[in-house]
Design an enzyme around this catalytic site. Structure first.
Site, mmCIF file in Angstrom:
data_model
loop_
_atom_site.group_PDB
_atom_site.id
_atom_site.type_symbol
_atom_site.label_atom_id
_atom_site.label_comp_id
_atom_site.label_asym_id
_atom_site.label_seq_id
_atom_site.Cartn_x
_atom_site.Cartn_y
_atom_site.Cartn_z
ATOM 1 C CG ASP A 45 -2.033 -1.020 1.304
ATOM 2 O OD1 ASP A 45 -1.942 -2.103 0.389
ATOM 3 O OD2 ASP A 45 -2.824 -0.798 2.062
ATOM 4 C CE LYS A 87 -5.153 1.791 2.936
ATOM 5 N NZ LYS A 87 -3.857 1.325 3.571
ATOM 6 C CE LYS A 110 -6.669 -1.611 2.932
ATOM 7 N NZ LYS A 110 -5.231 -2.017 3.474
#
Length: 214
Positions: free
Chosen positions: A87, A149, A178
């Site tokens: 991430d 995300k 996400k």
């Protein structure tokens, strides 16, 4: 719900005992992954090696202001230590300056450096305008990353359904979302899933699961 959850402990004061607890809970509930700071990737990988739980870590975290070279090295080191998923935080300042080429090139550099492993691009929606969220969604489409995300969880707020709706209107069919930051209950997590989110990043995974069971 368990299959949507990236159970997270990114506290500065997290200890090995905390990470062990996180991993044991993740195995019990069969979460999608645990998300830990890079220094704990190898340890988490060791604890989860006989499970279906992936090891996730963060790069350029939480500000996104490291150089591309540093982020790339960090990502490569994480993969070599056993991370399955990365991430990464974008350079938010570059986005604000409309230096889209820099943002895109950096994402591509990290993507290429991790050799096909899952890449989630953190855009930190709390600092972005609607126009900037749209632009980042388009860049994530164009770079063929796995996920966009919403948040680090360290910004001024976490994910919102408004953010998700903007992303949904502009994302490609293959780009996944996400949502992270501030998701604490089963009801909240369910709302995000119902709106097309395929991963939930949360440090309240057990509370969410207990809410589902009850």
């Amino acid at each position: 719900m368990n299959t949507y959850i990236d159970s997270t402990n990114l506290n500065a004061f997290a200890t090995k005992e905390d990470i062990k607890k996180l991993c044991e809970e993740a195995k019990t509930y069969h979460f999608a992954s645990v998300c830990v700071n890079p220094c704990y990737v190898e340890y988490a990988n060791e604890l989860l090696k006989d499970s279906t739980v992936a090891v996730d870590t963060v790069i350029g975290f939480p500000l996104g202001a490291s150089t591309t070279m540093v982020k790339s090295y960090e990502a490569i080191a994480a993969i070599e230590s056993g991370a399955d998923e990365i991430d990464m935080v974008i350079n938010i300042g570059a986005l604000k300056e409309k230096n889209y080429e820099y943002v895109k090139n950096e994402i591509e550099e990290i993507r290429d450096s991790i050799d096909g492993h899952t890449l989630k691009v953190i855009i930190e929606t709390c600092y972005l305008t609607e126009e900037e969220i749209i632009k980042m969604t388009e860049i994530c489409n164009d770079t063929f990353v796995h996920f966009i995300k919403t948040s680090t969880g360290f910004g001024t707020r976490g994910a919102s359904l408004e953010d998700i709706n903007i992303i949904n209107k502009h994302k490609s069919e293959v780009l996944e979302i996400k949502a992270s930051g501030g998701i604490r209950t089963y009801e909240e997590a369910s709302q995000f899933v119902e709106n097309g989110v395929s991963r939930i990043g949360t440090s309240h995974a057990i509370e969410i699961m207990e809410g589902e069971i009850s």
